[in-house]
Design an enzyme around this catalytic site. Structure first.
Site, PDB file in Angstrom:
ATOM      1  N   THR A   1      17.408 -39.019  30.426  1.00  0.00           N
ATOM      2  CA  THR A   1      17.726 -38.060  29.356  1.00  0.00           C
ATOM      3  C   THR A   1      16.856 -38.393  28.152  1.00  0.00           C
ATOM      4  OG1 THR A   1      19.369 -39.398  28.191  1.00  0.00           O
ATOM      5  CG2 THR A   1      20.159 -38.131  30.078  1.00  0.00           C
TER       6      THR A   1
ATOM      7  N   ASP B   1      30.522 -32.709  14.425  1.00  0.00           N
ATOM      8  CA  ASP B   1      30.008 -34.074  14.246  1.00  0.00           C
ATOM      9  C   ASP B   1      31.180 -35.006  14.506  1.00  0.00           C
ATOM     10  OD1 ASP B   1      29.138 -36.569  13.332  1.00  0.00           O
ATOM     11  OD2 ASP B   1      27.679 -35.624  11.987  1.00  0.00           O
ATOM     12  N   VAL B   2      31.092 -35.779  15.579  1.00  0.00           N
ATOM     13  CA  VAL B   2      32.254 -36.569  16.020  1.00  0.00           C
ATOM     14  C   VAL B   2      32.611 -37.688  15.050  1.00  0.00           C
ATOM     15  CG1 VAL B   2      31.907 -36.047  18.474  1.00  0.00           C
ATOM     16  CG2 VAL B   2      30.888 -38.135  17.494  1.00  0.00           C
TER      17      VAL B   2
ATOM     18  N   LYS C   1      29.236 -50.113  22.621  1.00  0.00           N
ATOM     19  CA  LYS C   1      29.700 -49.742  23.956  1.00  0.00           C
ATOM     20  C   LYS C   1      30.750 -50.733  24.470  1.00  0.00           C
ATOM     21  CE  LYS C   1      27.299 -45.958  24.344  1.00  0.00           C
ATOM     22  NZ  LYS C   1      27.975 -44.660  24.327  1.00  0.00           N
TER      23      LYS C   1
ATOM     24  N   ASP D   1      29.048 -30.331  19.844  1.00  0.00           N
ATOM     25  CA  ASP D   1      27.843 -31.120  19.604  1.00  0.00           C
ATOM     26  C   ASP D   1      27.376 -30.828  18.178  1.00  0.00           C
ATOM     27  OD1 ASP D   1      25.609 -32.343  21.922  1.00  0.00           O
ATOM     28  OD2 ASP D   1      24.956 -32.105  19.831  1.00  0.00           O
TER      29      ASP D   1
ATOM     30  N   TYR E   1      23.920 -51.298  19.624  1.00  0.00           N
ATOM     31  CA  TYR E   1      24.341 -50.357  20.670  1.00  0.00           C
ATOM     32  C   TYR E   1      25.262 -51.068  21.668  1.00  0.00           C
ATOM     33  CZ  TYR E   1      23.828 -46.957  24.502  1.00  0.00           C
ATOM     34  OH  TYR E   1      24.063 -46.045  25.502  1.00  0.00           O
TER      35      TYR E   1
HETATM   36  N1  LIG Z   1      20.643 -42.005  29.050  1.00  0.00           N
HETATM   37  C1  LIG Z   1      21.030 -43.223  29.374  1.00  0.00           C
HETATM   38  O1  LIG Z   1      20.265 -43.996  29.985  1.00  0.00           O
HETATM   39  C2  LIG Z   1      22.400 -43.706  28.985  1.00  0.00           C
HETATM   40  C3  LIG Z   1      22.846 -44.912  29.530  1.00  0.00           C
HETATM   41  C4  LIG Z   1      24.108 -45.367  29.197  1.00  0.00           C
HETATM   42  C5  LIG Z   1      24.904 -44.640  28.356  1.00  0.00           C
HETATM   43  N2  LIG Z   1      24.446 -43.479  27.807  1.00  0.00           N
HETATM   44  C6  LIG Z   1      25.336 -42.739  26.914  1.00  0.00           C
HETATM   45  O2  LIG Z   1      25.483 -41.425  27.416  1.00  0.00           O
HETATM   46  C7  LIG Z   1      25.916 -40.576  26.367  1.00  0.00           C
HETATM   47  C8  LIG Z   1      25.109 -39.300  26.400  1.00  0.00           C
HETATM   48  O3  LIG Z   1      23.754 -39.597  26.097  1.00  0.00           O
HETATM   49  P1  LIG Z   1      22.529 -38.885  26.828  1.00  0.00           P
HETATM   50  O4  LIG Z   1      21.803 -39.942  27.566  1.00  0.00           O
HETATM   51  O5  LIG Z   1      22.975 -37.680  27.535  1.00  0.00           O
HETATM   52  O6  LIG Z   1      21.604 -38.547  25.560  1.00  0.00           O
HETATM   53  P2  LIG Z   1      21.311 -37.169  24.804  1.00  0.00           P
HETATM   54  O7  LIG Z   1      20.643 -37.596  23.537  1.00  0.00           O
HETATM   55  O8  LIG Z   1      20.646 -36.217  25.721  1.00  0.00           O
HETATM   56  O9  LIG Z   1      22.769 -36.592  24.495  1.00  0.00           O
HETATM   57  C9  LIG Z   1      23.555 -37.027  23.422  1.00  0.00           C
HETATM   58  C10 LIG Z   1      24.191 -35.819  22.764  1.00  0.00           C
HETATM   59  O10 LIG Z   1      25.097 -36.275  21.743  1.00  0.00           O
HETATM   60  C11 LIG Z   1      24.916 -35.455  20.604  1.00  0.00           C
HETATM   61  N3  LIG Z   1      25.346 -36.183  19.414  1.00  0.00           N
HETATM   62  C12 LIG Z   1      24.759 -37.260  18.838  1.00  0.00           C
HETATM   63  N4  LIG Z   1      25.420 -37.623  17.732  1.00  0.00           N
HETATM   64  C13 LIG Z   1      26.446 -36.748  17.619  1.00  0.00           C
HETATM   65  C14 LIG Z   1      27.482 -36.589  16.682  1.00  0.00           C
HETATM   66  N5  LIG Z   1      27.587 -37.403  15.615  1.00  0.00           N
HETATM   67  N6  LIG Z   1      28.392 -35.600  16.870  1.00  0.00           N
HETATM   68  C15 LIG Z   1      28.283 -34.767  17.925  1.00  0.00           C
HETATM   69  N7  LIG Z   1      27.303 -34.851  18.833  1.00  0.00           N
HETATM   70  C16 LIG Z   1      26.404 -35.840  18.680  1.00  0.00           C
HETATM   71  C17 LIG Z   1      23.435 -35.122  20.584  1.00  0.00           C
HETATM   72  O11 LIG Z   1      23.157 -33.988  19.778  1.00  0.00           O
HETATM   73  C18 LIG Z   1      23.158 -34.915  22.065  1.00  0.00           C
HETATM   74  O12 LIG Z   1      23.342 -33.558  22.450  1.00  0.00           O
HETATM   75  C19 LIG Z   1      25.783 -41.398  25.086  1.00  0.00           C
HETATM   76  O13 LIG Z   1      27.048 -41.901  24.708  1.00  0.00           O
HETATM   77  C20 LIG Z   1      24.874 -42.537  25.495  1.00  0.00           C
HETATM   78  O14 LIG Z   1      25.043 -43.679  24.698  1.00  0.00           O
HETATM   79  C21 LIG Z   1      23.212 -42.979  28.130  1.00  0.00           C
END
Ligand SMILES: NC(=O)c1ccc[n+]([C@@H]2O[C@H](COP(=O)([O-])OP(=O)(O)OC[C@H]3O[C@@H](n4cnc5c(N)ncnc54)[C@H](O)[C@@H]3O)[C@@H](O)[C@H]2O)c1
Length: 263
Positions: free
Chosen positions: A189, A61-62, A158, A38, A154
């Site tokens: 989240t 950083d991905v 996706k 992360d 976004y």
């Molecule tokens: N929460 C929702 O409702 C939801 C719905 C659909 C999809 N998603 C997807 O789920 C995944 C996880 O999100 P989440 O909801 O747990 O949110 P979150 O913000 O809690 O977690 C995302 C994590 O990704 C890390 N991150 C961001 N950019 C980064 C980078 N460049 N390199 C490395 N790490 C990085 C952040 O530091 C964080 O820890 C994401 O891909 C998000 O798009 C979330």
């Protein structure tokens, strides 16, 4: 340790919070070693230390190939193999509509959500090949399935990874590498820097409108990831698993017009 992932090594991007954190905890409880990758260098190490011996953290950083190669090298060095790659890190959901979204915001969303997943496959697949196969999982979104007005960038990102998963699954199936994605609905989240108050509001909203009568929690997605990571899903590749409480099966306008009709 016994468990559905006993003896496996998993690399989880975005593992410092939300869905990734819940998945790291669950995978470890099922016997896996987990590499939490992360960009968040304050929360990530804390999550790893909470999990204990089975987990390590590498700041990553991905968006950058060197970082992604580094996270795989760290897992390989620690445990000698990699079996599961969960490309979960993502950003976005608060960028504004097509006219208002700034170009640099668009670029960030695209770089993290698409390029980051591509790099995770590009540099992860050789490790899975060496292990004789494995499972790659990607967090997509229901934003790839249904239009979410106000977050077109976004949605596009996706949709792109759903298409990438299909193509890549075909490329690597003969090498016993399965590649699938999960499409979460609304999950409680901090995605998009949401405050605790905003998360709670969203939780209440979806409790009213999701057919199952509750919002999604990170563990719901972690459970889906566990299935796709484990040998229980060995015949499944190239698929998107929708985990949304029935949201995309229902026209929310119907609920607005007709009232809440759940028994
Ligand atoms: N929460 C929702 O409702 C939801 C719905 C659909 C999809 N998603 C997807 O789920 C995944 C996880 O999100 P989440 O909801 O747990 O949110 P979150 O913000 O809690 O977690 C995302 C994590 O990704 C890390 N991150 C961001 N950019 C980064 C980078 N460049 N390199 C490395 N790490 C990085 C952040 O530091 C964080 O820890 C994401 O891909 C998000 O798009 C979330």
């Amino acid at each position: 340790m016994a468990g559905r992932l006993a003896g496996k090594v998993a690399v989880i991007t975005g593992g410092a919070s939300g869905i990734g954190e819940a998945t790291a905890r669950l995978f470890a409880s099922e016997g896996a070693h987990v590499l939490i990758a992360d960009r968040d260098a304050s929360r990530g190490p804390w999550v790893a230390s909470e999990i204990g011996e089975a987990a390590r953290f590498v700041q990553t950083d991905v968006r950058f190939g060197e970082d992604v190669q580094g996270m795989f090298a760290a897992a390989d060095e620690a445990w000698g193999r990699i079996d599961v790659i969960y490309n979960n890190a993502g950003v976005g959901g608060d960028e504004g509509n097509v006219r208002d979204c700034p170009e640099d915001r668009y670029n960030l969303i695209s770089d993290v959500n698409i390029r980051g997943v591509w790099l995770g496959m590009k540099y992860g697949i050789p490790h899975l090949e060496r292990a004789g196969g494995g499972s790659i999982i990607v967090t997509a979104s229901i934003a790839a399935i249904t239009g979410v007005a106000g977050v077109a960038a976004y949605c596009a990102s996706k949709g792109a990874v759903v298409a990438m998963v299909r193509a890549a699954a075909g490329e690597w199936a003969s090498k016993h590498i399965r590649i699938n994605c999960i499409c979460p609905g609304s999950i409680s989240t901090g995605q998009g820097s949401r405050s605790e108050e905003q998360i709670e509001q969203s939780r209440q909203y979806f409790a009213n409108y999701n057919p199952v009568g509750r919002s999604g929690e990170p563990i719901d997605i972690a459970n889906a990831a566990l299935f796709l990571a484990s040998d229980a899903s060995s015949l499944i590749t190239g698929q998107k698993l929708v985990v949304d409480g029935g949201w995309t099966s229902l026209d929310a306008r119907y609920v607005e017009v007709m009232g809440k009709r759940f028994p």
